[in-house]
Write an enzyme that holds these catalytic residues in place. Structure first.
Site, PDB file in Angstrom:
ATOM      1  N   GLY A   1       0.837  -1.193   0.000  1.00 30.84           N
ATOM      2  CA  GLY A   1       0.000   0.000   0.000  1.00 30.84           C
ATOM      3  C   GLY A   1       0.874   1.245   0.000  1.00 30.84           C
ATOM      4  O   GLY A   1       1.980   1.230   0.558  1.00 30.84           O
TER       5      GLY A   1
ATOM      6  N   GLN B   1       3.247   9.955   0.806  1.00 29.08           N
ATOM      7  CA  GLN B   1       4.574   9.347   0.942  1.00 29.08           C
ATOM      8  C   GLN B   1       5.505   9.659  -0.228  1.00 29.08           C
ATOM      9  O   GLN B   1       6.717   9.491  -0.107  1.00 29.08           O
ATOM     10  CB  GLN B   1       4.436   7.820   1.076  1.00 29.08           C
ATOM     11  CG  GLN B   1       3.759   7.394   2.363  1.00 29.08           C
ATOM     12  CD  GLN B   1       3.577   5.891   2.399  1.00 29.08           C
ATOM     13  OE1 GLN B   1       2.599   5.366   1.896  1.00 29.08           O
ATOM     14  NE2 GLN B   1       4.526   5.182   2.988  1.00 29.08           N
TER      15      GLN B   1
ATOM     16  N   CYS C   1       5.868   0.020   7.223  1.00 28.15           N
ATOM     17  CA  CYS C   1       5.550   1.168   6.380  1.00 28.15           C
ATOM     18  C   CYS C   1       6.767   1.490   5.517  1.00 28.15           C
ATOM     19  O   CYS C   1       7.887   1.478   6.014  1.00 28.15           O
ATOM     20  CB  CYS C   1       5.205   2.360   7.273  1.00 28.15           C
ATOM     21  SG  CYS C   1       4.811   3.853   6.350  1.00 28.15           S
ATOM     22  N   LEU C   2       6.521   1.759   4.236  1.00 30.05           N
ATOM     23  CA  LEU C   2       7.636   2.071   3.339  1.00 30.05           C
ATOM     24  C   LEU C   2       8.365   3.347   3.769  1.00 30.05           C
ATOM     25  O   LEU C   2       9.510   3.552   3.399  1.00 30.05           O
ATOM     26  CB  LEU C   2       7.131   2.208   1.894  1.00 30.05           C
ATOM     27  CG  LEU C   2       6.572   0.925   1.263  1.00 30.05           C
ATOM     28  CD1 LEU C   2       6.009   1.209  -0.127  1.00 30.05           C
ATOM     29  CD2 LEU C   2       7.636  -0.162   1.189  1.00 30.05           C
TER      30      LEU C   2
ATOM     31  N   HIS D   1      -4.459   2.400   7.645  1.00 27.74           N
ATOM     32  CA  HIS D   1      -3.045   2.817   7.682  1.00 27.74           C
ATOM     33  C   HIS D   1      -2.787   3.882   6.604  1.00 27.74           C
ATOM     34  O   HIS D   1      -2.147   4.907   6.871  1.00 27.74           O
ATOM     35  CB  HIS D   1      -2.169   1.573   7.475  1.00 27.74           C
ATOM     36  CG  HIS D   1      -0.698   1.834   7.351  1.00 27.74           C
ATOM     37  ND1 HIS D   1       0.230   1.362   8.258  1.00 27.74           N
ATOM     38  CD2 HIS D   1       0.024   2.507   6.419  1.00 27.74           C
ATOM     39  CE1 HIS D   1       1.440   1.743   7.889  1.00 27.74           C
ATOM     40  NE2 HIS D   1       1.353   2.433   6.762  1.00 27.74           N
ATOM     41  N   GLU D   2      -3.322   3.631   5.391  1.00 28.35           N
ATOM     42  CA  GLU D   2      -3.068   4.558   4.279  1.00 28.35           C
ATOM     43  C   GLU D   2      -3.850   5.865   4.435  1.00 28.35           C
ATOM     44  O   GLU D   2      -3.324   6.941   4.116  1.00 28.35           O
ATOM     45  CB  GLU D   2      -3.401   3.897   2.936  1.00 28.35           C
ATOM     46  CG  GLU D   2      -2.655   2.602   2.629  1.00 28.35           C
ATOM     47  CD  GLU D   2      -1.147   2.686   2.760  1.00 28.35           C
ATOM     48  OE1 GLU D   2      -0.577   3.793   2.633  1.00 28.35           O
ATOM     49  OE2 GLU D   2      -0.522   1.637   3.012  1.00 28.35           O
TER      50      GLU D   2
ATOM     51  N   HIS E   1      -2.010   8.180   6.563  1.00 33.48           N
ATOM     52  CA  HIS E   1      -0.954   8.928   5.848  1.00 33.48           C
ATOM     53  C   HIS E   1      -1.522  10.227   5.282  1.00 33.48           C
ATOM     54  O   HIS E   1      -0.877  11.276   5.347  1.00 33.48           O
ATOM     55  CB  HIS E   1      -0.388   8.108   4.690  1.00 33.48           C
ATOM     56  CG  HIS E   1       0.703   7.155   5.090  1.00 33.48           C
ATOM     57  ND1 HIS E   1       1.883   7.563   5.677  1.00 33.48           N
ATOM     58  CD2 HIS E   1       0.802   5.811   4.968  1.00 33.48           C
ATOM     59  CE1 HIS E   1       2.665   6.509   5.898  1.00 33.48           C
ATOM     60  NE2 HIS E   1       2.024   5.428   5.483  1.00 33.48           N
TER      61      HIS E   1
HETATM   62 NI    NI Z   1       2.751   3.464   5.510  1.00 33.44          NI
END
Ligand code: NI
Length: 197
Positions: free
Chosen positions: A78, A83, A124-125, A166-167, A170
């Site tokens: 995701g 991000q 998380c990336l 989660h997204e 962000h």
């Molecule tokens: Ni993330």
């Protein structure tokens, strides 16, 4: 977002070779590498609140394409536009990996259908090599626009429910480490700083 068990390798560098049509004597090589750089915690730009997409158009679809490239390249499941430093309410997801089930959510909203929380080890990336257990409601209804601007609803349970929350966080400038104790958060911050040095 990503999970330990779902990491896989993809070859996602796409390039196109375009033959020159009018020049006749030369070939033009166009690289359409849509891989964007991912902001890393504690970059303050990750705290910016994203704005709704006013009109879904070709620019939005090109952003979505680049976000998929970026997410697959980083073995994520995701990615939110925040991000990649684009502060618009766009999310891409592919829970199964290997480009099997790409999902797009524009201006997503969720309604909690069951507030019973599920514990998941989240990653998380934007926070590399860090996995911590976070609890979130495990059953939600998502309302969003697709890449053609059409509204749709999707009932989400388990991983999909966790991932969309989660997204969306962000897009609100929130990260999963915000759910942890400040001591734990400090420790992660220090570790990331050390790894980057
Ligand atoms: Ni993330």
């Amino acid at each position: 977002m990503y999970f330990l068990l779902l990491q896989a390798c993809y070859n996602s560098v796409v390039f196109q070779i375009t033959q020159g049509t009018n020049a006749g004597f030369k070939n033009r090589v166009t690289f359409t590498m849509g891989i964007m750089s991912i902001l890393k915690y504690p970059d303050p730009r990750l705290r910016q609140k994203a704005l709704p997409v006013a009109a879904v158009n070709a620019k939005t679809r090109s952003l979505i394409e680049d976000m998929f490239e970026t997410m697959w390249d980083a073995n994520g499941i995701g990615l939110a536009a925040t991000q990649v430093d684009v502060h618009e309410r766009v999310i891409v997801m592919d829970l199964e990996g290997e480009q099997a089930a790409p999902r797009v959510y524009i201006n997503p909203e969720i309604e909690i259908l069951d507030a019973t929380c599920l514990p998941y080890d989240e990653g998380c990336l934007s926070i590399p090599d860090t996995y911590e257990t976070v609890e979130r409601p495990g059953h939600v209804m998502i309302t969003a626009l697709d890449q053609d601007g059409a509204e749709f609803k999707e009932e989400a349970k388990g991983l999909l429910a966790v991932c969309i929350q989660h997204e969306i966080d962000h897009l609100e400038g929130k990260l999963f480490v915000d759910y942890l104790s400040s001591i734990k958060r400090q420790r992660i911050r220090k570790k990331l700083k050390k790894n980057r040095a």
